[in-house]
Design a protein around this motif. Structure first.
Motif, PDB file in Angstrom:
ATOM      1  N   GLY A 137       0.889  -1.356  -0.029  1.00  0.00           N
ATOM      2  CA  GLY A 137      -0.154  -0.033   0.121  1.00  0.00           C
ATOM      3  C   GLY A 137       0.972   1.342  -0.015  1.00  0.00           C
ATOM      4  N   MET A 138       1.989   1.106  -0.473  1.00  0.00           N
ATOM      5  CA  MET A 138       2.966   2.340  -0.331  1.00  0.00           C
ATOM      6  C   MET A 138       3.778   2.616  -1.380  1.00  0.00           C
ATOM      7  SD  MET A 138       5.638   1.382   2.626  1.00  0.00           S
ATOM      8  CE  MET A 138       4.604   0.725   3.723  1.00  0.00           C
ATOM      9  N   VAL A 139       4.419   3.898  -1.865  1.00  0.00           N
ATOM     10  CA  VAL A 139       5.277   4.125  -2.893  1.00  0.00           C
ATOM     11  C   VAL A 139       6.291   4.845  -2.498  1.00  0.00           C
ATOM     12  CG1 VAL A 139       5.510   4.853  -5.260  1.00  0.00           C
ATOM     13  CG2 VAL A 139       3.567   3.843  -4.530  1.00  0.00           C
ATOM     14  N   PRO A 140       7.496   4.800  -2.394  1.00  0.00           N
ATOM     15  CA  PRO A 140       8.047   3.224  -2.822  1.00  0.00           C
ATOM     16  C   PRO A 140       7.516   2.119  -1.903  1.00  0.00           C
ATOM     17  CG  PRO A 140       9.799   4.859  -2.757  1.00  0.00           C
ATOM     18  CD  PRO A 140       8.631   5.747  -2.084  1.00  0.00           C
ATOM     19  N   GLY A 141       7.699   0.794  -2.131  1.00  0.00           N
ATOM     20  CA  GLY A 141       7.386  -0.330  -1.099  1.00  0.00           C
ATOM     21  C   GLY A 141       8.218   0.089   0.002  1.00  0.00           C
ATOM     22  N   PRO A 142       7.874  -1.049   0.806  1.00  0.00           N
ATOM     23  CA  PRO A 142       8.602  -1.379   2.203  1.00  0.00           C
ATOM     24  C   PRO A 142      10.080  -1.499   1.986  1.00  0.00           C
ATOM     25  CG  PRO A 142       6.959  -2.713   2.317  1.00  0.00           C
ATOM     26  CD  PRO A 142       6.992  -2.324   0.980  1.00  0.00           C
ATOM     27  N   TRP A 143      10.873  -0.924   3.072  1.00  0.00           N
ATOM     28  CA  TRP A 143      12.463  -0.746   2.964  1.00  0.00           C
ATOM     29  C   TRP A 143      12.821  -2.220   3.673  1.00  0.00           C
ATOM     30  CZ3 TRP A 143      15.613   3.957   5.317  1.00  0.00           C
ATOM     31  CH2 TRP A 143      16.880   3.551   4.959  1.00  0.00           C
ATOM     32  N   LEU A 144      13.504  -3.099   3.026  1.00  0.00           N
ATOM     33  CA  LEU A 144      13.848  -4.233   3.471  1.00  0.00           C
ATOM     34  C   LEU A 144      15.355  -4.299   3.874  1.00  0.00           C
ATOM     35  CD1 LEU A 144      12.084  -6.892   1.149  1.00  0.00           C
ATOM     36  CD2 LEU A 144      11.126  -5.647   2.887  1.00  0.00           C
ATOM     37  N   LYS A 145      15.633  -4.465   5.245  1.00  0.00           N
ATOM     38  CA  LYS A 145      16.970  -4.362   5.763  1.00  0.00           C
ATOM     39  C   LYS A 145      17.541  -5.808   6.052  1.00  0.00           C
ATOM     40  CE  LYS A 145      18.363  -0.498   7.209  1.00  0.00           C
ATOM     41  NZ  LYS A 145      18.592   0.932   7.987  1.00  0.00           N
ATOM     42  N   VAL A 146      18.527  -6.192   5.738  1.00  0.00           N
ATOM     43  CA  VAL A 146      19.178  -7.634   6.194  1.00  0.00           C
ATOM     44  C   VAL A 146      20.441  -7.165   6.296  1.00  0.00           C
ATOM     45  CG1 VAL A 146      17.237  -8.881   5.210  1.00  0.00           C
ATOM     46  CG2 VAL A 146      19.388  -8.756   3.904  1.00  0.00           C
ATOM     47  N   ASP A 147      21.271  -8.533   7.122  1.00  0.00           N
ATOM     48  CA  ASP A 147      22.615  -8.345   7.102  1.00  0.00           C
ATOM     49  C   ASP A 147      23.274  -9.480   6.232  1.00  0.00           C
ATOM     50  OD1 ASP A 147      22.619  -6.516   9.458  1.00  0.00           O
ATOM     51  OD2 ASP A 147      21.860  -8.239  10.704  1.00  0.00           O
ATOM     52  N   PRO A 148      24.794  -9.251   5.936  1.00  0.00           N
ATOM     53  CA  PRO A 148      25.378 -10.136   5.167  1.00  0.00           C
ATOM     54  C   PRO A 148      25.297 -11.710   5.749  1.00  0.00           C
ATOM     55  CG  PRO A 148      26.724  -8.216   5.629  1.00  0.00           C
ATOM     56  CD  PRO A 148      25.473  -8.026   6.393  1.00  0.00           C
TER      57      PRO A 148
END
Length: 481
Positions: free
Chosen positions: A236-247
């Motif tokens: 439901g958003m622009v831009p979409g959700p910010w996905l943050k992960v670790d190496p």
């Protein structure tokens, strides 16, 4: 004075944002007449000055692309259109099958209509009354533009009434837009304006896998005050959700497709196996409407500043909103030292990390993070702050991003840290590219921040599209007050 009233082929550089100039046998714009021969239509990027033409029953158009990229002319709700014409190419367009009446003409290449390439075609019945009706329709089509829009402003003197009126209206538009922008800055601080790029927290599975849930759907999205579009969104958003992960993280992304067509997700710049690359028809099956698909991959050991977006039907899906940020780890900061005039201290502390996703087409149009001026979000900082900003271009053309006065140090390209960072005040970001810049907020004030392709930032109504500002406050002055 009559000689000064012609379709604008030369206007202030900040005002003239491209033309769909329409002429009839050498006569121009709002004075379009019904004529026996083909009527000339000359599209270019990306807007229209008086875009009204009148053609007698049984007539035709002659279309010449005066732009620098492909364009066509299409008549709404009909099968009548030209092929896509390259720069300088011409083609006839037979409109003899159309009944008398008024029709919308536009460029059907994705994003061009939404960027302003529209006009009005009136088919007259050849009678005096029909011709008068065509003239009236042309005048009505022009009424959405101020009277000065048909004037060759460059030929006017500063004492001319048309020039004075133009300047007055331009100032009013500029002042009104800036006032709205500053008012919206307060609303952003209060959290009352919906925004994209919201960090999505994963669910941690028993084996440590980070699981994210995304839903692709058509959603009402306000791009600028009063402009609500049918955006294609993740969650439901622009831009979409910010996905943050670790190496080295194992990642699982569960996508539910509520779009009316099939889709997929391409992990642009993320180290994934071939069968997870997200290109329907090549590496995976199509994700059909009302179905769910799960991506599973390990992101590998490297820091990555990447993004994710639809690949299937991407020429519309991405531009309409199906794009966002995927971040693995952190962008390493450069060593302490002097780069140009930019001073990087020991153990530089980042006050804010922000994405800036660029778009220029689709229903979203010219925008920063899914918003167009005056609804773009400002960057608010205190003097002395260091801000890490990531540019992502999800549009069709490159954008030179110019921040006034504050220093930008380019520290990474496409997520790869640079051995030799360099200082710039204007950073060119091509489609698909990512640049990470370190900004030192060292000058108090409100500083313009915009794309320096000027028709992406200004029009004869004031500031538009790809404009925001960096507001640098003096914390000491605030404390004293």
């Amino acid at each position: 004075m009559l000689a000064r009233f012609a379709v604008a082929t030369s206007i202030f550089a900040l005002v003239m944002v491209g033309v769909v100039a329409i002429t009839a046998n050498g006569k121009s714009g709002g004075d379009a007449e019904a004529v026996a021969g083909p009527v000339d239509v000359a599209p270019t990027e990306f807007a229209s000055t008086p875009a009204a033409v009148s053609v007698p029953l049984g007539g035709s158009l002659n279309v010449t692309n005066n732009g620098t990229m492909p364009h066509n002319v299409t008549i709404l709700d009909t099968a009548i259109k030209t092929t896509d014409l390259g720069p300088g190419e011409s083609a006839p367009l037979d409109v003899s099958s159309l009944e008398p009446g008024q029709y919308e003409i536009f460029c059907a290449i994705t994003g061009h209509k939404d960027s302003g390439m529209t006009g009005t075609l009136t088919i007259t019945d050849g009678s005096a009354a029909g011709n008068a009706a065509g003239d009236e329709a042309a005048a009505a089509a022009d009424s959405s533009h101020s009277s000065h829009a048909t004037a060759d402003i460059g030929s006017l003197e500063s004492t001319d009434p048309i020039a004075k009126q133009f300047d007055k209206e331009m100032q009013a538009g500029m002042d009104g837009g800036v006032a709205t922008f500053l008012d919206n800055a307060t609303k952003y601080a209060e959290g009352s304006i919906p925004t994209g790029n919201q960090v999505l927290k994963p669910k941690i599975l028993p084996d440590g896998t980070k699981q994210f849930h995304l839903t692709a759907a058509v959603t009402d999205w306000e791009v600028s005050p009063g402009k609500v579009v049918k955006a294609w969104t993740y969650n439901g958003m622009v831009p979409g959700p910010w996905l943050k992960v670790d190496p080295n993280d194992d990642v699982e992304v569960v996508l539910t497709n509520n779009l009316p067509i099939s889709t997929d997700i391409h992990w642009h710049g993320v180290d994934v196996p071939n069968d997870q690359d997200g290109v329907a028809g090549i590496t995976q099956d199509y994700i059909l409407p009302n179905t769910t698909y799960t991506y599973k991959f390990n992101v590998g050991p490297n820091n990555q500043q990447a993004m994710y977006h639809a690949h299937y039907h991407g020429q519309e899906a991405v531009l309409n909103g199906l794009f966002s940020v995927f971040q693995v780890g952190e962008v390493p900061m450069p060593k302490a030292g002097t780069y140009g005039q930019f001073q990087v201290p020991e153990h530089v502390k980042i006050a804010q990390e922000l994405p800036m996703v660029l778009n220029d087409a689709g229903v979203i149009g010219l925008s920063l993070n899914g918003k167009a001026f005056p609804e773009t979000a400002p960057i608010v900082a205190n003097k002395g702050d260091y801000i890490l900003l990531h540019y992502y271009n999800e549009g069709l053309v490159g954008h030179p991003m110019h921040l006034h006065r504050q220093q930008q140090l380019v520290v990474a390209k496409d997520g790869f840290a640079l051995e030799s960072p360099y200082q710039m005040d204007t950073v060119w970001v091509a489609p698909g590219e990512r640049y990470s810049v370190l900004i030192h907020a060292n000058e108090v004030g409100t500083w313009a921040f915009h794309c320096h392709i000027l028709n992406h930032a200004e029009s004869d109504t004031g500031l538009i599209g790809m404009v925001t500002a960096m507001i640098v406050n003096d914390p000491n002055a605030k404390a004293d007050s």
